[in-house]
Scaffold this motif. Sequence first.
Motif: not given
Length: 211
Positions: A74-89
């Motif tokens: 998820d961190a390496k590849l392009s494409g939609p993020s699979l973890m929320p950007a918001d810190l608490r989420q």
Amino acid sequence: MKVYGHPMSTCTRKVLMTLAEKGHRAEFVMVDIMKGEGHAAEHLARQPFGQIPVFEDDDGWQLYESRAICRYLDAKLSGPSLMPADLRQRAQAEQWISIETSNFTGPAMKIIYNLVFGKFFGKDPDMAAVEEGRKGVAKAVAVMDRQLEGRNFMVGDGFTLADIGFMPYIEYLAAAGEIGLIDASERVGHWWRRISERPTWQQVIGRSSAA
């Protein structure tokens, strides 16, 4: 990139689903755990516990443990993020990945091993273990029910790794005739039907040939 695994493996399916959601492919290298290939010297050099999957990056660097692989992809590849950007989420997503690991998967696998995988090894099901698994899954589903109030996904407004982690186990619970454990909660049942209809998941489990 390569994924060493087995298409029936729950943990391999998490990695394949992450790749599919990111819109990427990796070469799939079959490790037939049914034939003991997980304990061959070649595989043990990749994964010292003889488990699957193992991920190999395009420069030969290797990583094992499915949840770590999914986070890396998820961190390496392009494409939609699979973890929320918001810190608490994001922290909540990590919480739910841990809940899946610690409170859902163990009970679910007691059912799956006995009612699905055991038949491949000619083993009669241990129904006491199945019943213990049912109780554990029911307890987890009750907590998931509360989390899904007013939500379409486990965390935030989008599909994340927190959803992916549960998917292989629920798919096999359905194959075992135990989907009633999930449908005991209307919210959890609806969530499962929404995410399991994703074309990426249908591809991972072999019901679609779509890219």
